[in-house]
Design a protein around this motif. Sequence first.
Motif, mmCIF file in Angstrom:
data_model
loop_
_atom_site.group_PDB
_atom_site.id
_atom_site.type_symbol
_atom_site.label_atom_id
_atom_site.label_comp_id
_atom_site.label_asym_id
_atom_site.label_seq_id
_atom_site.Cartn_x
_atom_site.Cartn_y
_atom_site.Cartn_z
ATOM 1 N N ASP A 104 -42.523 -0.374 27.532
ATOM 2 C CA ASP A 104 -41.316 0.028 26.812
ATOM 3 C C ASP A 104 -41.058 -0.819 25.575
ATOM 4 O O ASP A 104 -39.998 -0.744 24.966
ATOM 5 C CB ASP A 104 -40.101 -0.047 27.744
ATOM 6 C CG ASP A 104 -39.836 -1.468 28.238
ATOM 7 O OD1 ASP A 104 -40.784 -2.291 28.223
ATOM 8 O OD2 ASP A 104 -38.692 -1.753 28.625
ATOM 9 N N HIS A 105 -42.042 -1.628 25.191
ATOM 10 C CA HIS A 105 -41.889 -2.474 24.009
ATOM 11 C C HIS A 105 -42.394 -1.766 22.749
ATOM 12 O O HIS A 105 -42.980 -0.690 22.822
ATOM 13 C CB HIS A 105 -42.648 -3.795 24.199
ATOM 14 C CG HIS A 105 -42.098 -4.635 25.305
ATOM 15 N ND1 HIS A 105 -42.714 -5.787 25.741
ATOM 16 C CD2 HIS A 105 -40.987 -4.492 26.087
ATOM 17 C CE1 HIS A 105 -42.016 -6.330 26.726
ATOM 18 N NE2 HIS A 105 -40.970 -5.558 26.949
ATOM 19 N N GLU A 106 -42.156 -2.413 21.627
ATOM 20 C CA GLU A 106 -42.582 -1.864 20.329
ATOM 21 C C GLU A 106 -43.175 -2.993 19.496
ATOM 22 O O GLU A 106 -42.517 -4.012 19.254
ATOM 23 C CB GLU A 106 -41.387 -1.236 19.621
ATOM 24 C CG GLU A 106 -41.726 -0.482 18.350
ATOM 25 C CD GLU A 106 -40.514 0.244 17.793
ATOM 26 O OE1 GLU A 106 -40.659 0.959 16.793
ATOM 27 O OE2 GLU A 106 -39.410 0.086 18.366
ATOM 28 N N TYR A 107 -44.408 -2.810 19.072
ATOM 29 C CA TYR A 107 -45.148 -3.848 18.346
ATOM 30 C C TYR A 107 -44.971 -3.608 16.838
ATOM 31 O O TYR A 107 -45.172 -2.503 16.348
ATOM 32 C CB TYR A 107 -46.615 -3.784 18.732
ATOM 33 C CG TYR A 107 -47.423 -5.018 18.401
ATOM 34 C CD1 TYR A 107 -47.680 -5.987 19.371
ATOM 35 C CD2 TYR A 107 -47.944 -5.208 17.135
ATOM 36 C CE1 TYR A 107 -48.439 -7.106 19.088
ATOM 37 C CE2 TYR A 107 -48.701 -6.332 16.834
ATOM 38 C CZ TYR A 107 -48.944 -7.280 17.811
ATOM 39 O OH TYR A 107 -49.693 -8.395 17.507
ATOM 40 N N ASN A 160 -44.955 0.201 13.025
ATOM 41 C CA ASN A 160 -44.355 0.091 14.358
ATOM 42 C C ASN A 160 -45.222 0.876 15.340
ATOM 43 O O ASN A 160 -45.419 2.083 15.170
ATOM 44 C CB ASN A 160 -42.939 0.643 14.368
ATOM 45 C CG ASN A 160 -41.956 -0.205 13.578
ATOM 46 O OD1 ASN A 160 -42.179 -0.511 12.410
ATOM 47 N ND2 ASN A 160 -40.863 -0.577 14.201
ATOM 48 N N SER A 162 -46.034 1.830 19.461
ATOM 49 C CA SER A 162 -45.525 1.850 20.833
ATOM 50 C C SER A 162 -46.326 2.851 21.645
ATOM 51 O O SER A 162 -46.982 3.748 21.099
ATOM 52 C CB SER A 162 -44.041 2.214 20.852
ATOM 53 O OG SER A 162 -43.826 3.488 20.262
ATOM 54 N N THR A 217 -35.569 -0.136 15.241
ATOM 55 C CA THR A 217 -36.643 0.547 15.958
ATOM 56 C C THR A 217 -37.097 1.802 15.212
ATOM 57 O O THR A 217 -36.363 2.360 14.394
ATOM 58 C CB THR A 217 -36.175 0.947 17.371
ATOM 59 O OG1 THR A 217 -37.243 1.593 18.051
ATOM 60 C CG2 THR A 217 -34.996 1.899 17.303
ATOM 61 N N ARG A 219 -38.325 4.284 17.200
ATOM 62 C CA ARG A 219 -38.264 5.242 18.304
ATOM 63 C C ARG A 219 -36.904 5.929 18.314
ATOM 64 O O ARG A 219 -35.917 5.413 18.841
ATOM 65 C CB ARG A 219 -38.537 4.529 19.625
ATOM 66 C CG ARG A 219 -39.853 3.749 19.617
ATOM 67 C CD ARG A 219 -40.030 2.899 20.850
ATOM 68 N NE ARG A 219 -40.290 3.717 22.032
ATOM 69 C CZ ARG A 219 -40.518 3.193 23.238
ATOM 70 N NH1 ARG A 219 -40.493 1.876 23.414
ATOM 71 N NH2 ARG A 219 -40.753 3.992 24.255
#
Length: 275
Positions: A104-107, A160, A162, A217, A219
């Motif tokens: 559930d993370h975002e790089y 970004n 994910s 984010t 997302r």
Amino acid sequence: MSNMQQYPSLKVSPSSQQGAVLIVVLLFLVLIILAGVIAVKQSTTDLRLATSDQINTLLLQSADNANQSIEQSVNGSSDEDIYDDMLSITGPFGYFMLNPDNSDHEYVFCFRPRDRFFDINRTSVLASSGTILGSNNGYCNPEEPEDYVSSRKASMTQVNISLTSASADTEAFSNYTIGQDSSSVSSQAYTFDINNTAVLPAYADTEVGSKNCFAQTSRVDTVADSENTIGGCMAYAGVPSAVIYEQANVENQSQRTKCVEFGTGGGLLCPLPSS
């Protein structure tokens, strides 16, 4: 006897003739001015359209360049350093593939093509609770000259990455390589959402109050207000921007008894890099 009669002639004074000429000249001047205003407005509109087209082209090229660089690094030789960085446990893909709890993370990292486009030491990871890894050094910074795509300091692109959210198309077993039965599966595919946001910071401030648009984010489905996404925040701030979305499959490819361009090993199992 003559019946001819003489009638007095109508005489027009010179002053009335000059007044009529003045009115005609003024009418012509008004028409000329109107034509000039219309021409200027049309030229301004054409210039704005041309400028807008140039901006959109620049932004799309900047964002798409990031996608091409990522694809080349993953599909290229496994001997390259950039390949190891992208797939290592702290890289944008290995971070998820080697850490199941990070789904559930975002790089996040800033695309810097003038050097090696990805710096593994300058990244950030986003979660619902905020930044949890790498502080803020993964975000693009308009004050940093090296964060721009070119030395002209016109555009910059933030990436970004994910994992794609689970859906009917990403259910269990969808990650297995097509054409191999479950007893011999030695490879696994992961589906990623890659959002590249290209902006022109010179046109407006990339911060709205105390909120840094780059720290938002990508997302959209995780926020209630689109202004809390990087693209929505840039639009609200009036910054020219373009977001390119790409869904990519990163797969540990294998051919039964031989690993192909990924990981190490010579048998059915092709493990990912351990670091």
